[in-house]
Every structure is written in structure tokens, then in C-alpha cells.
Write a protein that holds these residues in place. Structure first.
Motif, PDB file in Angstrom:
ATOM      1  N   LEU A 320       0.802  -1.215   0.000  1.00 33.00           N
ATOM      2  CA  LEU A 320       0.000   0.000   0.000  1.00 33.00           C
ATOM      3  C   LEU A 320       0.839   1.272   0.000  1.00 33.00           C
ATOM      4  CD1 LEU A 320      -2.711   1.513   0.259  1.00 33.00           C
ATOM      5  CD2 LEU A 320      -2.532   1.218   2.736  1.00 33.00           C
ATOM      6  N   CYS A 321       1.857   1.327   0.871  1.00 34.69           N
ATOM      7  CA  CYS A 321       2.555   2.601   1.073  1.00 34.69           C
ATOM      8  C   CYS A 321       3.564   2.920  -0.021  1.00 34.69           C
ATOM      9  CB  CYS A 321       3.238   2.627   2.444  1.00 34.69           C
ATOM     10  SG  CYS A 321       4.714   1.591   2.565  1.00 34.69           S
ATOM     11  N   GLY A 322       4.104   1.917  -0.709  1.00 33.96           N
ATOM     12  CA  GLY A 322       5.051   2.171  -1.791  1.00 33.96           C
ATOM     13  C   GLY A 322       6.473   2.421  -1.338  1.00 33.96           C
ATOM     14  N   THR A 323       6.758   2.309  -0.051  1.00 35.21           N
ATOM     15  CA  THR A 323       8.094   2.600   0.451  1.00 35.21           C
ATOM     16  C   THR A 323       9.145   1.653  -0.108  1.00 35.21           C
ATOM     17  OG1 THR A 323       7.063   3.341   2.507  1.00 35.21           O
ATOM     18  CG2 THR A 323       9.433   2.994   2.558  1.00 35.21           C
ATOM     19  N   CYS A 324       8.782   0.398  -0.327  1.00 38.15           N
ATOM     20  CA  CYS A 324       9.759  -0.606  -0.762  1.00 38.15           C
ATOM     21  C   CYS A 324       9.897  -0.675  -2.285  1.00 38.15           C
ATOM     22  CB  CYS A 324       9.372  -1.981  -0.211  1.00 38.15           C
ATOM     23  SG  CYS A 324       7.809  -2.613  -0.865  1.00 38.15           S
ATOM     24  N   LYS A 325       9.524   0.393  -2.966  1.00 41.74           N
ATOM     25  CA  LYS A 325       9.614   0.421  -4.429  1.00 41.74           C
ATOM     26  C   LYS A 325      11.073   0.364  -4.876  1.00 41.74           C
ATOM     27  CE  LYS A 325       6.876   3.388  -6.058  1.00 41.74           C
ATOM     28  NZ  LYS A 325       6.374   4.756  -6.303  1.00 41.74           N
ATOM     29  N   VAL A 326      11.404  -0.593  -5.737  1.00 40.32           N
ATOM     30  CA  VAL A 326      12.763  -0.736  -6.263  1.00 40.32           C
ATOM     31  C   VAL A 326      12.702  -0.997  -7.755  1.00 40.32           C
ATOM     32  CG1 VAL A 326      13.846  -1.530  -4.114  1.00 40.32           C
ATOM     33  CG2 VAL A 326      12.751  -3.195  -5.644  1.00 40.32           C
ATOM     34  N   LYS A 327      13.821  -0.752  -8.423  1.00 39.37           N
ATOM     35  CA  LYS A 327      13.891  -0.951  -9.883  1.00 39.37           C
ATOM     36  C   LYS A 327      14.303  -2.383 -10.189  1.00 39.37           C
ATOM     37  CE  LYS A 327      13.939   0.615 -14.195  1.00 39.37           C
ATOM     38  NZ  LYS A 327      14.897   1.654 -14.612  1.00 39.37           N
ATOM     39  N   LYS A 328      13.513  -3.032 -11.015  1.00 38.36           N
ATOM     40  CA  LYS A 328      13.834  -4.380 -11.496  1.00 38.36           C
ATOM     41  C   LYS A 328      14.565  -4.229 -12.826  1.00 38.36           C
ATOM     42  CE  LYS A 328      10.393  -6.717 -13.110  1.00 38.36           C
ATOM     43  NZ  LYS A 328      10.731  -6.632 -14.562  1.00 38.36           N
ATOM     44  N   VAL A 329      15.835  -4.578 -12.836  1.00 39.88           N
ATOM     45  CA  VAL A 329      16.652  -4.425 -14.044  1.00 39.88           C
ATOM     46  C   VAL A 329      16.411  -5.570 -15.022  1.00 39.88           C
ATOM     47  CG1 VAL A 329      19.009  -4.214 -14.921  1.00 39.88           C
ATOM     48  CG2 VAL A 329      18.411  -3.190 -12.718  1.00 39.88           C
ATOM     49  N   ALA A 330      16.227  -6.772 -14.482  1.00 40.58           N
ATOM     50  CA  ALA A 330      16.019  -7.934 -15.350  1.00 40.58           C
ATOM     51  C   ALA A 330      15.171  -8.964 -14.609  1.00 40.58           C
ATOM     52  CB  ALA A 330      17.362  -8.538 -15.761  1.00 40.58           C
ATOM     53  N   GLY A 331      14.441  -9.771 -15.394  1.00 39.48           N
ATOM     54  CA  GLY A 331      13.652 -10.839 -14.827  1.00 39.48           C
ATOM     55  C   GLY A 331      12.170 -10.501 -14.744  1.00 39.48           C
ATOM     56  N   ALA A 332      11.392 -11.447 -14.218  1.00 36.61           N
ATOM     57  CA  ALA A 332       9.942 -11.284 -14.108  1.00 36.61           C
ATOM     58  C   ALA A 332       9.493 -11.636 -12.699  1.00 36.61           C
ATOM     59  CB  ALA A 332       9.236 -12.187 -15.122  1.00 36.61           C
TER      60      ALA A 332
END
Length: 366
Positions: A320-332
Motif C-alpha cells: 500500500l505505502c510504496g516505500t519498498c519500491k525498487v527498480k527491477k533491471v532484469a527478470g519477471a
């Protein structure tokens, strides 16, 4: 003495983004018993761009380590040089009590956000009704402040509930706005009288009889509701029973949904007939930390990061909060979130680590 050199025009500043920011406390004020407003400015000369009603996550540097807490913004983006959160310290509060005891003008905290979809900008309408209880008034105040600055003629009803008269947060400001905004209709309701001041308004709890008295045309309005979970359940049930179009009802809640059970490991028979447990593991590379890890079946990216000593900030841990948003460089990944990430962010490769499970080998910017 005021440092006038701090002033910049908006076109000389960069807008606040949804990644990590450092904020400086510039004001602390009392609003009601055990309720304070903390006002912040950016530590790196950015202006604040967000929707009224959104929230941020603060990283509080407590003695026991960083503590993540999510708070709704009570300020309005129509005044973009500062933001504010208005919070109530409950009996069991940890983060809020820490803020009350330690944050003073000049203090610094880290922040993540803004995020959230609980905003009139996400649900435009001709007429609104805000229903709140206790500190649930904060997102409503953000939206009302924006309306006062940018569209003061808007037809909006505002019903605010509290236990006692002195516990009505923002009461004086609401009454002032009621005298200035021609389309604003205010309704206060308390549960019990107080020895501190007299009360001649509505008493009791909002119900199917009192709501039409406070907002006779509630069926024609886009309704936003925020408060304790029992309060919101009661309002939702009351509206549903009254035949209200529930697609026009929106509520804000930070309560966690029911957590799904982690699937059991796959079991295969051995040659001698005994069961052999086979735990499928998926490789994850945390590029910024230069760590290679294995995610066992059923684990999230966040759980794997913690087990591997990689720090990904997280607060609500249910998407919900979005704090743990990270960029996924590769993979699914398979991601089941609760609104903490936007579609265009997903298209750009971002995931929420707390509710993402790998479907293939991953590389993560963390």
C-alpha cells in the motif's frame, strides 16, 4: 531571523520525487489533546508536488534503529514550499510518541513518497462529501485546503466526528473556511459532552438517521471516508443499505489485509519410497549491494533481501505505502499489491519488494 536567501521561484527548483528525500522540521504545533502537526521543508531546495490526500513514509532514527511510519499529508499542494503531517499519539504509539519527544525545529528525517490514490483529483465530481473521525480528518483537510485555494466555490459537505468537542481536530480552521467557502457545509458530531466547553450541536454516532440531517443529498455526492476501521465499516454498511452507488465511495485505510499462506515446498518421492522435499530457489542479484542471493519458494523479494543483509526500506509491507519500491533491471515477478505503485512505474520496471515473488532470475537495484 529569517533567511531570505532560502527563497527560490518554482522554476528555479526541482519538484519532489517519489524516492528518498531528507526533510527538515520547520514547525511543531498542537492541534488537540495528543495531536500535533509537524511541518517540513525540503533539505535540498525542491518544491513539493503531490495530490491532496496522499501520504508519505517517514524513516525515524530511533535508538533501536530506523523505524518506518506512514502518515497522511494534511497540507495542500497548492502551497508547495512545505508539507505537514498531523498525527495523534495513541496509547500504544511508538513512532508517533518518538516524534512527539524528539522532533523539534531543525531536526531532520528521511522520507519516501508521496503515494496513494485517496484524492479528489483521482475521482473528479460536481459535489463531494467528506466523512471523517478522529485523525482521519487529515486527508480531508488536505483536500479542503486545496479546494479553498483553487476552487472555493465547490459544493462540498464535511462531516467530522469526535469523542469530545476539544478533540475536534482543525475545528477553528474548519469554521473559518465555512465562513469563506460559499459551497462548504460543515457538520460536527461528538459522542459525549465535556466539562471544558459547552456543546449545542449533534451528539451520538453517525447513522442512517443522522446522515440525512447532516447531508440531505448524500446520494448525489462523491463520498470520501477516513477514520478508525470500525467507523469506516459502519459508514460503508450504512451507505450500502441506503442504496448508495458504492462506486462513488472511497475510503483510506492502512489496515493490513489477510496474509496469504506461503505455499508448502514441492515434495517428490525418493527411490525407497520416502518423501524428499525439493525447495525451488530463484537467484536474485542485488546490484547496488553487490549481493547474490537465493529466493526460496514462496518468499518475496523483500524477505530475501533481509535474509541476505540487503536493506530495502519498508513500512506497511502489504503493497500500500510504496516505500519498498525498487527498480527491477532484469527478470519477471508476480506482484499482488494494494495500490502502492502506479501503472507507469510498473511499465518503467519498478516493483514493490514486499509483495513481489520472482518468476525467473532477477536483478534488482538495491
Amino acid at each position: 531571523m529569517t533567511d531570505l536567501g532560502l527563497y527560490r521561484h518554482l522554476d528555479q527548483m526541482t519538484p519532489w520525487n517519489d524516492r528518498l528525500q531528507v526533510l527538515e522540521v520547520i514547525g511543531v504545533s498542537d492541534e488537540a489533546p495528543d495531536v500535533k502537526t509537524f511541518t517540513f521543508r525540503s533539505d535540498n531546495q525542491t518544491w513539493f508536488r503531490y495530490k491532496p490526500g496522499q501520504f508519505v513514509t517517514l524513516e525515524l532514527p530511533t535508538a533501536d534503529g530506523p523505524l518506518m511510519r506512514t502518515y497522511t499529508l494534511s497540507s495542500s499542494p497548492s502551497r508547495p514550499f512545505s508539507i505537514a503531517v498531523t498525527i495523534k499519539a495513541q496509547a500504544g504509539s511508538i513512532g508517533t510518541r518518538w516524534m512527539f519527544d524528539h522532533l523539534t525545529p531543525g531536526s531532520h528525517v528521511k522520507a519516501y513518497g508521496p503515494t496513494g490514490d485517496f484524492s479528489l483529483h483521482s475521482h473528479p465530481a460536481a459535489k463531494y462529501l467528506f466523512i471523517s473521525a478522529g485523525s482521519g480528518v487529515t486527508p480531508m483537510m488536505s483536500m479542503l485546503r486545496w479546494l479553498n485555494d483553487c476552487a472555493p466555490w465547490t459544493d462540498v459537505g464535511f462531516v467530522n466526528c469526535a469523542r469530545r468537542p476539544e478533540e475536534i481536530i482543525f475545528r477553528k480552521e474548519l469554521e473559518l473556511l465555512g465562513s469563506r467557502m460559499p459551497g462548504l457545509s460543515l457538520g460536527f458530531m461528538i459522542e459525549e459532552r465535556s466539562s471544558r466547553e459547552g456543546w449545542f450541536g449533534h451528539m451520538g454516532r453517525i447513522d442512517a438517521i443522522r446522515l440525512p440531517l447532516l447531508a440531505p443529498d448524500f446520494r448525489e455526492r462523491e463520498i470520501f471516508c477516513c477514520g478508525p476501521d470500525p467507523f469506516m465499516r459502519a459508514v460503508r454498511g450504512m451507505l450500502d443499505s441506503a442504496g448508495f452507488d458504492m462506486t462513488k465511495y472511497h475510503q483510506e485505510s492502512f489496515a493490513a489485509p489477510v496474509v496469504e499462506e506461503i505455499p508448502a515446498p514441492f515434495t517428490s518421492p525418493a527411490e525407497d519410497g520416502a518423501a524428499v522435499i525439493v525447495e525451488a530457489a530463484t537467484p536474485i542479484r542485488f546490484a547496488l549491494s553487490d549481493v547474490d542471493a537465493e529466493c526460496v519458494a514462496g518468499q518475496t523479494v523483500l524477505q530475501t533481501a533481509r535474509a541476505s543483509g540487503v536493506r530495502i526500506p519498508a513500512a506497511c509491507e502489504f503493497g500500500l505505502c510504496g516505500t519498498c519500491k525498487v527498480k527491477k533491471v532484469a527478470g519477471a515477478v508476480e506482484m499482488s499489491h494494494n495500490g502502492g505503485i502506479l501503472d507507469h512505474e510498473i511499465d518503467d520496471g519498478f516493483i514493490l519488494a514486499c509483495c513481489s515473488k520472482p518468476l525467473s532470475a532477477l536483478e534488482i537495484e538495491a
